[in-house]
Design an enzyme around this catalytic site. Structure first.
Site, PDB file in Angstrom:
ATOM      1  N   GLY A  46       0.837  -1.196   0.000  1.00 45.33           N
ATOM      2  CA  GLY A  46       0.000   0.000   0.000  1.00 45.33           C
ATOM      3  C   GLY A  46       0.867   1.240   0.000  1.00 45.33           C
ATOM      4  CD  GLN A  51       2.966   5.755   3.156  1.00 46.24           C
ATOM      5  OE1 GLN A  51       2.017   5.241   2.573  1.00 46.24           O
ATOM      6  NE2 GLN A  51       3.898   5.049   3.753  1.00 46.24           N
ATOM      7  CB  CYS A  88       4.983   2.181   8.052  1.00 44.50           C
ATOM      8  SG  CYS A  88       4.466   3.737   7.285  1.00 44.50           S
ATOM      9  CG  LEU A  89       6.281   1.085   1.959  1.00 46.72           C
ATOM     10  CD1 LEU A  89       5.690   1.310   0.570  1.00 46.72           C
ATOM     11  CD2 LEU A  89       7.416   0.063   1.897  1.00 46.72           C
ATOM     12  CG  HIS A 130      -0.900   0.952   7.308  1.00 49.14           C
ATOM     13  ND1 HIS A 130       0.009   0.489   8.239  1.00 49.14           N
ATOM     14  CD2 HIS A 130      -0.197   1.831   6.532  1.00 49.14           C
ATOM     15  CE1 HIS A 130       1.185   1.062   8.037  1.00 49.14           C
ATOM     16  NE2 HIS A 130       1.086   1.874   6.995  1.00 49.14           N
ATOM     17  CD  GLU A 131      -1.495   2.272   2.710  1.00 52.41           C
ATOM     18  OE1 GLU A 131      -1.081   3.447   2.663  1.00 52.41           O
ATOM     19  OE2 GLU A 131      -0.744   1.318   2.995  1.00 52.41           O
ATOM     20  CG  HIS A 134      -0.195   6.484   5.811  1.00 57.89           C
ATOM     21  ND1 HIS A 134       0.861   7.026   6.483  1.00 57.89           N
ATOM     22  CD2 HIS A 134       0.156   5.196   5.536  1.00 57.89           C
ATOM     23  CE1 HIS A 134       1.821   6.111   6.627  1.00 57.89           C
ATOM     24  NE2 HIS A 134       1.413   4.984   6.062  1.00 57.89           N
TER      25      HIS A 134
END
Ligand code: K1U
Ligand code: ZN
Length: 185
Positions: A46, A51, A88-89, A130-131, A134
Site C-alpha cells: 500500500g 507518503q 510502514c514504508l 493503515h492507508e 495515513h
C-alpha cells in the site's frame, strides 16, 4: 511513469490531514500511476499520498495481485478484530503488532472517479485501514503501547544514525521483483 521519494517519520506531512480530491483529472491519474510504480519498487502492499509528499486524499493498495485505487475513501462498516504485524514504508525496518477491524467496507472513488465499495477482510482490510490512517495523519506506531512505541522510536533513531532528511529514495532495481499474474508465461 516516475519513482517518487518516500517521506519518512519526522516529516510534518505525515501528520497532516489530507484534502478531498474534487475531480479525478489526468494529473491525479498520473499521481496514481507513479504511486503504484513506487509502491512496487519499495515492495509495499500500500501507499498513501502523504507518503510521497502529496496532500490529496487518495491511496493505492495491492494485496494478492489485486491493485486498487481509493480516492476520498471512507470506512462505512468495520467489524470483528484481528491482531497482526504491520510495517510502514515511511518507517522502514520497524514493525509492531496492531489491532484492527477484521472486516471493513470502504466507500471511495476509483481511477475514473466512479463510486465503488470495497468489502475487505484480513490483510486487505488491515492494509486499507493503515492507508486510510495515513490520509488522516495517523501512523501504526500510534497504536503501540508506551513501552513498544518507545522502543520502536529508539530503534528508528539508531537506524537513522543522525540522518535528518525527510525523504528516502527508492531504487528502480528494487522493482525487478514485482510482476502481475497475467504477465507470467
Ligand atoms: O502504507 C505503507 O506504509 C505500506 C505498508 C502497508 C502495510 C503493511 C503491512 C500491514 C499493513 C499495511 C507496507 O506495505 S510495508 C511493507 C510490509 O511490511 C509488507 C509487505 C507485504 C506484506 C506484508 C507487509
Ligand atoms: Zn504506512
Amino acid at each position: 511513469m516516475s519513482l517518487l521519494d518516500i517521506y519518512v517519520l519526522g516529516a510534518p506531512i505525515l501528520r497532516e490531514e489530507t484534502r478531498p480530491v474534487e475531480a479525478v483529472t489526468d494529473d491525479i491519474r498520473r499521481l496514481v500511476d507513479d504511486m503504484f510504480e513506487t509502491m512496487y519498487a519499495a515492495k509495499g502492499i500500500g501507499l498513501a499520498a502523504p507518503q510521497v509528499g502529496r496532500t490529496e486524499r487518495l491511496a493505492v493498495v495491492d494485496v494478492d495481485d489485486n491493485p486498487l485505487v481509493v480516492i476520498n475513501p471512507e470506512i462505512i462498516l468495520a467489524e470483528g478484530k484481528q491482531r497482526g504485524e504491520e510495517g510502514c514504508l515511511s518507517i522502514p525496518d520497524i514493525y509492531g503488532d496492531v489491532e484492527r477491524a477484521m472486516r471493513v467496507v470502504v466507500r471511495a472513488q476509483d481511477r475514473e472517479g466512479k463510486p465503488v465499495e470495497i468489502d475487505a477482510n484480513e490483510l486487505l482490510a488491515r492494509c486499507l485501514q493503515h492507508e486510510i490512517d495515513h490520509l488522516h495523519g495517523r501512523l501504526f506506531i500510534d497504536y503501540l503501547g508506551l513501552v513498544k512505541r518507545r522502543s520502536a522510536l529508539a530503534k528508528w533513531e539508531k537506524l537513522r544514525k543522525g540522518d535528518k532528511s525527510h525523504t528516502r529514495k527508492i531504487l528502480p532495481t528494487e522493482a525487478a521483483g514485482h510482476h502481475h499474474r497475467d504477465e507470467e508465461l
